[in-house]
Write an enzyme that holds these catalytic residues in place. Structure first.
Site, PDB file in Angstrom:
ATOM      1  N   LYS A 286     -20.457 -20.046 -38.634  1.00 46.75           N
ATOM      2  CA  LYS A 286     -19.704 -18.984 -37.968  1.00 46.75           C
ATOM      3  C   LYS A 286     -18.240 -19.344 -37.992  1.00 46.75           C
ATOM      4  CE  LYS A 286     -20.728 -15.158 -35.728  1.00 46.75           C
ATOM      5  NZ  LYS A 286     -22.010 -14.455 -35.874  1.00 46.75           N
TER       6      LYS A 286
ATOM      7  N   THR B 228     -27.699  -4.021 -39.439  1.00 49.23           N
ATOM      8  CA  THR B 228     -27.983  -4.646 -38.144  1.00 49.23           C
ATOM      9  C   THR B 228     -28.613  -3.613 -37.204  1.00 49.23           C
ATOM     10  OG1 THR B 228     -26.060  -6.041 -38.529  1.00 49.23           O
ATOM     11  CG2 THR B 228     -27.030  -6.137 -36.338  1.00 49.23           C
TER      12      THR B 228
ATOM     13  N   ASN C 236     -19.843  -1.410 -34.760  1.00 50.77           N
ATOM     14  CA  ASN C 236     -20.734  -1.257 -35.915  1.00 50.77           C
ATOM     15  C   ASN C 236     -22.200  -1.272 -35.470  1.00 50.77           C
ATOM     16  OD1 ASN C 236     -22.638  -2.838 -37.838  1.00 50.77           O
ATOM     17  ND2 ASN C 236     -21.162  -1.863 -39.195  1.00 50.77           N
TER      18      ASN C 236
ATOM     19  N   SER D 288     -27.305  -9.250 -45.749  1.00 49.03           N
ATOM     20  CA  SER D 288     -26.293 -10.142 -46.341  1.00 49.03           C
ATOM     21  C   SER D 288     -26.952 -11.067 -47.361  1.00 49.03           C
ATOM     22  CB  SER D 288     -25.646 -11.017 -45.264  1.00 49.03           C
ATOM     23  OG  SER D 288     -24.557 -10.358 -44.676  1.00 49.03           O
TER      24      SER D 288
ATOM     25  N   LYS E 150     -24.482 -19.798 -43.260  1.00 52.71           N
ATOM     26  CA  LYS E 150     -24.289 -18.353 -43.378  1.00 52.71           C
ATOM     27  C   LYS E 150     -23.943 -17.795 -42.015  1.00 52.71           C
ATOM     28  CE  LYS E 150     -24.541 -14.441 -45.604  1.00 52.71           C
ATOM     29  NZ  LYS E 150     -23.191 -14.171 -45.016  1.00 52.71           N
TER      30      LYS E 150
ATOM     31  N   LYS F 187     -31.489 -17.881 -36.228  1.00 54.79           N
ATOM     32  CA  LYS F 187     -31.739 -16.520 -36.718  1.00 54.79           C
ATOM     33  C   LYS F 187     -32.259 -16.555 -38.157  1.00 54.79           C
ATOM     34  CE  LYS F 187     -28.360 -13.824 -35.583  1.00 54.79           C
ATOM     35  NZ  LYS F 187     -27.073 -13.074 -35.571  1.00 54.79           N
TER      36      LYS F 187
ATOM     37  N   ASP G 122     -18.176  -9.918 -38.501  1.00 49.84           N
ATOM     38  CA  ASP G 122     -18.687 -10.049 -37.138  1.00 49.84           C
ATOM     39  C   ASP G 122     -17.773  -9.168 -36.281  1.00 49.84           C
ATOM     40  OD1 ASP G 122     -20.726 -11.832 -35.540  1.00 49.84           O
ATOM     41  OD2 ASP G 122     -18.908 -11.918 -34.358  1.00 49.84           O
TER      42      ASP G 122
HETATM   43  N1  GLU Z   1     -22.169 -11.556 -37.917  1.00 48.92           N
HETATM   44  C1  GLU Z   1     -23.513 -11.141 -38.151  1.00 48.92           C
HETATM   45  C2  GLU Z   1     -24.462 -11.913 -37.259  1.00 48.92           C
HETATM   46  O1  GLU Z   1     -24.081 -12.394 -36.227  1.00 48.92           O
HETATM   47  C3  GLU Z   1     -23.889 -11.129 -39.620  1.00 48.92           C
HETATM   48  C4  GLU Z   1     -23.845 -12.465 -40.306  1.00 48.92           C
HETATM   49  C5  GLU Z   1     -24.060 -12.374 -41.808  1.00 48.92           C
HETATM   50  O2  GLU Z   1     -24.273 -11.293 -42.319  1.00 48.92           O
HETATM   51  O3  GLU Z   1     -23.967 -13.436 -42.434  1.00 48.92           O
HETATM   52  O4  GLU Z   1     -25.636 -12.001 -37.522  1.00 48.92           O
END
Ligand code: GLU
Length: 414
Positions: free
Chosen positions: A104, A189, A220, A348, A68, A92, A144
């Site tokens: 990613k 976030t 964002n 998410s 994810k 995370k 992202d």
């Molecule tokens: N890009 C965001 C992060 O770095 C969200 C990732 C997501 O929602 O999967 O945490």
């Protein structure tokens, strides 16, 4: 020389592995992503020419669940950066106890230079290229830096087409609401960051009402964080964007600034403020310093000048390990990225669950679940840091890696 984010992520892992006396076999598995894909994406430009973009996807580890993590559109994207970001996503998700591993993706492009039609073709081209390795049960991308809900909608549509016309809402998150997005995702976030700041501030004896904050980044995450901080009575004294920063010791109203930027196209020249550069920004006296932009912002060069009480990492990887050591030595608390900015991936996760159930929650329900998860994560990280007398970052890594190690052992990988 600028630190390579992959080296930084591996150093952070190494330090936690040592503290945990982690099985060297598990440590070796976690130092590299399980799977990476590099793609070339040909895009027809509006003027009839063709440009070929480099794209990447990294899946770090799937011991606990599918990969994810977001997709970044930025000119500086590299394979190593994407690998590092995928590692941080694993840790995370571990801190938040989400049933995922990290992933990613990214494309080396400045999305500002593309027309909307070119952006759509690039987004679809990227998804078509990575479709063989993503999917609701394999790897679930999200927004992202440089990507947004519209791009997620195109990608979900493209994946559904590639897979033969069945709609797969659960293949990406951060979608617009009408095509399976979740209420509360776009500001999640920032909301999560402020929950972590509030919890950390309590422990440090900082009263948010009247506290001062400096924010690097007004995208964002930075803008939502600013809005939620303002609601808590925090005075935002400086904000930095890619094309310049503004400072006003009397405070900046983030909502008004957003309105101003809509008209002016920049935050520069905002009434009542004066210009400020990154160097001065990081050395301003304040209660809260919130890096909400990119990696490698607080380094050994500027960490000695930071005069904040609390650094809340809204960005991924903003502090290098050398800078981390300097901040710790100087008694400055850092709430680490893998906890502080986890509100996005948490909602998410809720979005993906709702897509799978085909049943949708109210915004109150989402926000209260987010609140519970963030507070629980903070409490366990804080407790770990007290118990082992380590920084919050080290504690967050230790917690996350211990869970992963257990899953890896139970699955019989080592
Ligand atoms: N890009 C965001 C992060 O770095 C969200 C990732 C997501 O929602 O999967 O945490």
């Amino acid at each position: 020389m600028e630190a390579n984010p992959l080296t930084v992520a591996q150093q952070q892992l190494d330090m936690a592995a040592e503290k945990l006396q982690l099985d060297p076999k598990i440590h070796a598995i976690l130092r590299e992503p399980t799977r990476v894909l590099e793609v070339s994406i040909p895009v027809k430009m509006d003027d009839g020419s063709l440009r070929v973009f480099k794209g990447y996807r990294a899946q770090h580890n799937d011991a606990i669940g599918p990969a994810k993590g977001g997709i970044r559109f930025h000119p500086d994207v590299t394979m190593d950066e994407v690998k590092a970001l995928s590692m941080w996503m694993t840790f995370k998700c571990g801190v938040l106890c989400l049933p995922y591993g990290g992933g990613k993706g990214g494309v080396a492009v400045d999305p500002q230079t593309l027309s909307p039609a070119e952006l759509e073709r690039l987004s679809r081209g990227y998804m078509a290229a990575v479709a063989p390795i993503v999917g609701p049960e394999r790897d679930i991308p999200a927004p992202d830096v440089g990507t947004n809900p519209q791009i997620m909608a195109w990608m979900m549509d493209e994946f559904s087409k590639v897979k033969g016309g069945v709609t797969y809402p659960g293949v990406v998150t951060g979608k617009p609401i009408i095509v399976g997005g979740s209420l509360g995702r776009s500001e999640a976030t920032g909301r999560g960051c402020v929950i972590i700041i509030r919890e950390a501030a309590k422990r440090l004896g900082i009263k948010l009402q009247g506290a001062t904050a400096v924010i690097q980044g007004f995208g964002n995450v930075g803008s939502a964080t600013a809005l939620f901080l303002a609601k808590e009575g925090v005075k935002i004294i400086a904000i930095m964007e890619i094309d310049g920063g503004i400072y006003n010791p009397e405070g900046i109203d983030p909502l008004d600034l957003l309105e101003y930027r809509k008209k002016a196209g920049t935050i520069n020249g905002y009434p009542g403020s004066r210009p400020i550069d990154n160097e001065e920004l990081f050395s301003l006296e304040c209660d809260l310093l919130v890096p909400a932009a990119l990696e490698n912002q607080i380094t050994k060069e500027n960490a000695g000048r930071v005069r904040a009480k609390l650094v809340a990492e809204a960005a991924n990887g903003p502090t290098t390990p050398e800078a981390d050591a300097i901040l710790a030595e100087r008694g400055i608390t850092v709430t680490p990225d893998i906890m502080t900015n986890a509100g996005g991936v948490t909602v998410s996760y809720f979005e993906w669950v709702q897509n799978i159930m085909n049943y949708y929650w109210t915004e109150e329900e989402i926000n209260s679940r987010l609140e519970q998860k963030m507070v629980a994560a903070f409490d366990s990280v804080y407790q770990m840091s007290q118990e082992y007398q380590v920084t919050l970052r080290m504690a967050a890594y230790m917690l996350s890696i211990a869970r992963l190690a257990e899953a890896i052992k139970l699955r019989g990988w080592v």
